[in-house]
Write a protein that holds these residues in place. Structure first.
Motif, PDB file in Angstrom:
ATOM      1  N   ILE A   2      -0.938  14.044 -10.729  1.00 29.03           N
ATOM      2  CA  ILE A   2      -0.591  13.657  -9.361  1.00 29.03           C
ATOM      3  C   ILE A   2       0.461  12.553  -9.441  1.00 29.03           C
ATOM      4  N   LYS A   3       1.586  12.753  -8.779  1.00 29.27           N
ATOM      5  CA  LYS A   3       2.718  11.840  -8.966  1.00 29.27           C
ATOM      6  C   LYS A   3       2.552  10.518  -8.221  1.00 29.27           C
ATOM      7  N   ASN A   4       2.026  10.583  -6.999  1.00 25.71           N
ATOM      8  CA  ASN A   4       2.000   9.358  -6.194  1.00 25.71           C
ATOM      9  C   ASN A   4       0.621   8.708  -6.126  1.00 25.71           C
ATOM     10  N   ILE A   5      -0.106   8.787  -7.231  1.00 19.98           N
ATOM     11  CA  ILE A   5      -1.458   8.232  -7.249  1.00 19.98           C
ATOM     12  C   ILE A   5      -1.451   6.709  -7.075  1.00 19.98           C
ATOM     13  N   GLU A   6      -0.408   6.044  -7.608  1.00 17.08           N
ATOM     14  CA  GLU A   6      -0.342   4.586  -7.472  1.00 17.08           C
ATOM     15  C   GLU A   6      -0.169   4.181  -6.003  1.00 17.08           C
ATOM     16  N   ALA A   7       0.605   4.983  -5.277  1.00 21.08           N
ATOM     17  CA  ALA A   7       0.802   4.709  -3.852  1.00 21.08           C
ATOM     18  C   ALA A   7      -0.517   4.860  -3.096  1.00 21.08           C
ATOM     19  N   LEU A   8      -1.305   5.835  -3.505  1.00 26.54           N
ATOM     20  CA  LEU A   8      -2.619   6.018  -2.878  1.00 26.54           C
ATOM     21  C   LEU A   8      -3.510   4.820  -3.210  1.00 26.54           C
ATOM     22  N   LYS A   9      -3.529   4.450  -4.485  1.00 27.55           N
ATOM     23  CA  LYS A   9      -4.362   3.328  -4.931  1.00 27.55           C
ATOM     24  C   LYS A   9      -4.028   2.058  -4.146  1.00 27.55           C
ATOM     25  N   ALA A  10      -2.731   1.866  -3.873  1.00 26.20           N
ATOM     26  CA  ALA A  10      -2.302   0.661  -3.170  1.00 26.20           C
ATOM     27  C   ALA A  10      -2.884   0.610  -1.754  1.00 26.20           C
ATOM     28  N   GLN A  11      -3.195   1.778  -1.216  1.00 25.65           N
ATOM     29  CA  GLN A  11      -3.735   1.807   0.156  1.00 25.65           C
ATOM     30  C   GLN A  11      -5.256   1.718   0.186  1.00 25.65           C
ATOM     31  N   LEU A  12      -5.878   1.835  -0.978  1.00 22.78           N
ATOM     32  CA  LEU A  12      -7.335   1.863  -1.008  1.00 22.78           C
ATOM     33  C   LEU A  12      -7.919   0.470  -0.861  1.00 22.78           C
ATOM     34  N   ASP A  13      -9.067   0.414  -0.203  1.00 20.11           N
ATOM     35  CA  ASP A  13      -9.797  -0.839  -0.168  1.00 20.11           C
ATOM     36  C   ASP A  13     -11.240  -0.540  -0.559  1.00 20.11           C
TER      37      ASP A  13
END
Ligand code: ZN
Length: 535
Positions: A2-13
């Motif tokens: 998955i390419k944008n996993i870091e972007a997802l992680k950044a939105q997680l709380d």
């Protein structure tokens, strides 16, 4: 993958993620709850918004948001990421090489084709069973024709046969011959909660083949987590706070037709842990509507036990022979159906009654067996709830209430009295964990071998091991200021030299060598003392 996993992680709380599943209470800078991964009465489970992790001091698990979802819902890493992204309406981008195929075209085309193949004969058959035209449309009921017709259609429309196999429309036999899975059957498309078509169920109209079959387990379709009809019932389930679980596709259709729009069915499997998670997420109670035959009763018992152990409440309604809910709707006995459904047996009572009925309680040895089975069940329940049933059980089994043991073994709680640690070492590790700069300062003075008690933890710090982050949430471990850190490191160094000095004193090396090393060490220790005073 998955390419944008870091972007997802950044939105997680982490707090949002965890509180989707369990109730959290604020405790200082953190949040606490009883651990969802082991049973306990106290709250050893800590969620740290600052560190974006959760940790249990009872069973020592540590997770970030994705890890938590993975463990809680028993998913693989990728599944958990997809699940979270789905909930957040976040679009994942896959690497071209490993990209998930989009099967929606071939699935939707097949569904339309099944709808087109609905003949007058099938239509009449369904109407004879009481299914209205509206229901046929609402549930997209169609007809899957013979293998050759389906293959011909897919080829004509230039669909890839390989894809159609991958998503379970087609299959190959031992001689590599391709055939359609659903043939000459009424088709029920299965859609997930986002209305995506993930599989098909098929019911025969005549003959002695299996009455129902489903799509196989595919990338799209996981039977152990899906409910048939959930896409249609979802909104009503959330509104009413009830999951009405029935035994089959036609039951779901008929319940909805009768106005019970919270009806769903499992996919020819028993209720699973994953189903329980969906129910919990909807914060709903459950109404199990099963046949009163042997199979229906056994399924109801198993489901009631599982639901109760997950602290999901509700009741059971068993439909006696000749009172099949589908038949009742068809013959217009909806009032009678509603009356039956208004008097469910509470799940826990159902388990207790069914268990007691299984034994001949007039025989002491059988009564003893019933008691053991009931106690085993009680231990899976929330202890407060289990306690509430003590009187009921003593009357049910005609036994003295004192013979009943409802409490769980205090398995983890014993370890819970925080294991002994060396605070000054752990304080150093926690401080070094705060920033790159503080870690570099620490590494200027010591390496893992300098730690007497927590060399392992220091190594975990260097490895970026998430389990260390969990252990550092302990409230008795604190962070030092930069000056304090330096002082503590100097003390640590000094103590290490002291130990080395003692070892040298008892060394069998040559006198010259030993005294040379000793002088060197004493010099270093003198330097440290000077620095400690000046600081
Ligand atoms: Zn735990």
């Amino acid at each position: 993958l998955i390419k944008n996993i870091e972007a997802l992680k950044a939105q997680l709380d982490i707090v949002d993620t965890v509180s989707n599943f369990i109730e959290l209470k604020k405790a200082g800078a953190n949040f606490k709850a009883p651990c969802p991964f082991h049973s306990e009465a106290t709250a050893s489970f800590v969620v740290s918004p600052a560190k974006q992790i959760c940790h249990c001091f009872g069973c020592s698990v540590t997770f970030d948001s994705i890890g938590f979802v993975q463990e809680y819902k028993k998913l693989t890493f990728v599944e958990a990421v997809e699940d979270i992204a789905n909930d957040m309406n976040f679009t994942l981008e896959y690497d071209a090489s490993t990209s998930k195929k989009d099967y929606s075209k071939v699935m939707e085309h097949t569904n339309s084709f099944y709808l087109k193949n609905m003949s007058k004969e099938i239509y009449i058959y369904l109407q004879e069973r009481g299914v209205t035209k509206q229901s046929i449309q609402k549930f997209e009921i169609g007809f899957a024709p013979s293998s050759s017709i389906q293959l011909g259609e897919l080829q004509k429309e230039l669909f890839s046969i390989k894809e159609a196999i991958e998503c379970g429309i087609l299959a190959t036999d031992e001689s590599e011959k391709t055939y359609a899975r659903l043939t000459n059957r009424i088709s029920f498309p299965i859609r997930n909660h986002t209305n995506k078509l993930i599989g098909f169920g098929g019911r025969i109209i005549k003959g002695d083949r299996a009455k129902y079959i489903n799509s196989p387990q595919t990338q799209l379709f996981d039977k152990s987590r899906q409910f048939y009809g959930y896409n249609i019932a979802k909104e009503h389930i959330y509104k009413k706070g009830t999951f009405t679980i029935t035994e089959g596709y036609l039951d779901v259709v008929m319940f909805h037709q009768a106005g019970i729009q919270t009806a769903v069915a499992t996919m020819g499997t028993a209720l699973t842990e994953l189903h329980c998670n969906s129910i919990k997420k909807a914060n709903a109670k459950v109404l199990l509507c099963f046949d009163a035959d042997k199979a229906g009763k056994a399924a109801a018992l198993k489901a009631s036990k599982l639901l109760s152990a997950h602290s999901i409440y509700g009741g059971v309604v068993l439909f006696p022979e000749g009172k099949d809910p589908a038949d009742m709707v068809k013959s217009g006995e909806t009032q009678e159906l509603f009356a039956l459904m208004k008097k469910p047996t509470p799940l826990i009572e159902f388990v207790l009654n069914t268990t007691a009925n299984f034994y001949n309680l007039s025989k002491p040895e059988e009564k003893q067996k019933a008691l053991i089975e009931i106690e085993t069940f009680l231990k899976t329940l929330n202890p407060i709830i289990a306690d509430e049933y003590k009187n009921y059980i003593s009357q049910l089994l005609q036994i003295n209430i004192n013979h009943l043991h409802v409490n769980k073994e205090k398995h983890f709680e014993q370890h819970n009295n925080t294991p002994t640690i060396n605070l000054s070492e752990m304080n150093i590790i926690k401080t070094a964990n705060e920033s790159e700069e503080l870690l570099n300062i620490t590494l200027d003075y010591v390496d893992a071998s300098a730690f007497t008690y927590h060399a392992k933890e220091f190594q975990m710090l260097l490895n970026g091991d998430i389990n260390l982050q969990g252990e550092l949430l302990r409230e008795d471990i604190r962070t030092y200021s930069q000056e304090e850190l330096t002082q503590q490191l100097l003390i640590m160094q000094y103590k290490n030299y002291e130990t080395k000095l003692k070892q040298l004193a008892s060394s069998k090396d040559s006198y010259e060598r030993v005294s040379f090393e000793m002088k060197k060490l004493k010099g270093l220790m003198f330097e440290i003392k000077k620095r400690m005073k000046s600081a």
